[in-house]
Design an enzyme around this catalytic site. Structure first.
Site, PDB file in Angstrom:
ATOM      1  N   ASP A  39       0.992  -1.113   0.293  1.00  0.00           N
ATOM      2  CA  ASP A  39       0.112  -0.183   0.454  1.00  0.00           C
ATOM      3  C   ASP A  39       1.104   0.706  -0.662  1.00  0.00           C
ATOM      4  O   ASP A  39       1.674   1.366   0.885  1.00  0.00           O
ATOM      5  CB  ASP A  39      -0.766  -0.253   1.273  1.00  0.00           C
ATOM      6  CG  ASP A  39      -1.895   1.200   0.447  1.00  0.00           C
ATOM      7  OD1 ASP A  39      -1.931   2.177   0.991  1.00  0.00           O
ATOM      8  OD2 ASP A  39      -2.918   0.727   1.156  1.00  0.00           O
ATOM      9  N   ILE A  40       0.577   2.412  -1.026  1.00  0.00           N
ATOM     10  CA  ILE A  40       1.743   3.062  -0.716  1.00  0.00           C
ATOM     11  C   ILE A  40       1.098   4.083   0.098  1.00  0.00           C
ATOM     12  O   ILE A  40       2.115   5.259   0.260  1.00  0.00           O
ATOM     13  CB  ILE A  40       1.172   3.967  -2.412  1.00  0.00           C
ATOM     14  CG1 ILE A  40      -0.574   4.673  -2.220  1.00  0.00           C
ATOM     15  CG2 ILE A  40       1.600   3.743  -3.734  1.00  0.00           C
ATOM     16  CD1 ILE A  40      -0.635   5.590  -3.627  1.00  0.00           C
ATOM     17  N   GLU A 105     -12.913   2.628  -0.531  1.00  0.00           N
ATOM     18  CA  GLU A 105     -12.750   3.854  -1.532  1.00  0.00           C
ATOM     19  C   GLU A 105     -12.737   3.675  -2.815  1.00  0.00           C
ATOM     20  O   GLU A 105     -12.558   4.998  -3.356  1.00  0.00           O
ATOM     21  CB  GLU A 105     -11.236   4.640  -0.718  1.00  0.00           C
ATOM     22  CG  GLU A 105     -11.747   5.536   0.652  1.00  0.00           C
ATOM     23  CD  GLU A 105     -11.029   6.000   1.495  1.00  0.00           C
ATOM     24  OE1 GLU A 105      -9.683   6.296   0.605  1.00  0.00           O
ATOM     25  OE2 GLU A 105     -10.685   7.221   2.108  1.00  0.00           O
ATOM     26  N   VAL A 106     -12.177   2.722  -3.348  1.00  0.00           N
ATOM     27  CA  VAL A 106     -11.344   2.056  -4.375  1.00  0.00           C
ATOM     28  C   VAL A 106     -12.760   1.065  -5.363  1.00  0.00           C
ATOM     29  O   VAL A 106     -13.289   0.240  -4.523  1.00  0.00           O
ATOM     30  CB  VAL A 106     -10.139   2.075  -4.720  1.00  0.00           C
ATOM     31  CG1 VAL A 106      -9.800   1.235  -6.360  1.00  0.00           C
ATOM     32  CG2 VAL A 106      -8.841   2.820  -4.219  1.00  0.00           C
ATOM     33  N   HIS A 110     -10.530  -5.371  -3.107  1.00  0.00           N
ATOM     34  CA  HIS A 110      -9.632  -5.527  -2.177  1.00  0.00           C
ATOM     35  C   HIS A 110      -9.411  -5.658  -0.370  1.00  0.00           C
ATOM     36  O   HIS A 110     -10.482  -4.973  -0.187  1.00  0.00           O
ATOM     37  CB  HIS A 110      -8.718  -4.126  -2.705  1.00  0.00           C
ATOM     38  CG  HIS A 110      -9.132  -3.085  -2.139  1.00  0.00           C
ATOM     39  ND1 HIS A 110     -10.379  -2.926  -3.061  1.00  0.00           N
ATOM     40  CD2 HIS A 110      -8.975  -1.917  -0.976  1.00  0.00           C
ATOM     41  CE1 HIS A 110     -10.273  -1.110  -1.801  1.00  0.00           C
ATOM     42  NE2 HIS A 110      -9.981  -1.193  -1.026  1.00  0.00           N
TER      43      HIS A 110
END
Length: 125
Positions: A39-40, A105-106, A110
């Site tokens: 994760d970034i 959020e995406v 995931h």
């Protein structure tokens, strides 16, 4: 901003772009069913995202439309990532946010894999 997980799949989402190779990532595992990467914006010392390669908005969408092979392959990929990262013995947390109230959020399924410190209770009491 949280998304509506009942909407159709948006092929312009960031994870779809990562799967197409349009956005770089730090891959930790990949097979025919899943891609796992760091994760970034990590929320724990070890924070890996695992995404299915198919176009699924949420866990609900995936469990309803995914083939038996895709579902089994994805679940096995999540376990493989945790084992290979040495997370099993100390412990880890899996999290999949679904929809607006879940904080998704995406619009691509995931699973977050968190580890590296005691993570405490999920919700404040």
């Amino acid at each position: 901003m949280p998304i509506d997980a009942t909407q159709p799949y948006d092929s312009g989402n960031i994870f779809a772009k990562i799967l197409r190779g349009e956005i770089p990532n730090k891959t930790v595992y990949e097979d025919e069913f899943a891609l796992a990467f760091h994760d970034i914006t990590p929320q724990a010392p070890h924070h890996i995202l695992v995404i299915p390669k198919g176009a699924y908005v949420s866990w609900d969408d995936f469990s309803a439309r995914g083939s038996d092979a895709e579902v089994a392959g994805f679940v096995r990929a999540v376990g493989h990532v945790a084992r290979e990262a040495g997370m099993v013995e100390p412990g880890y947390r899996l999290l999949a946010n679904i929809g607006q109230d879940g904080g998704q959020e995406v619009p691509h399924l995931h699973v977050h894999v968190f580890a590296g410190k005691p993570l405490g209770p999920m919700l404040a009491r």
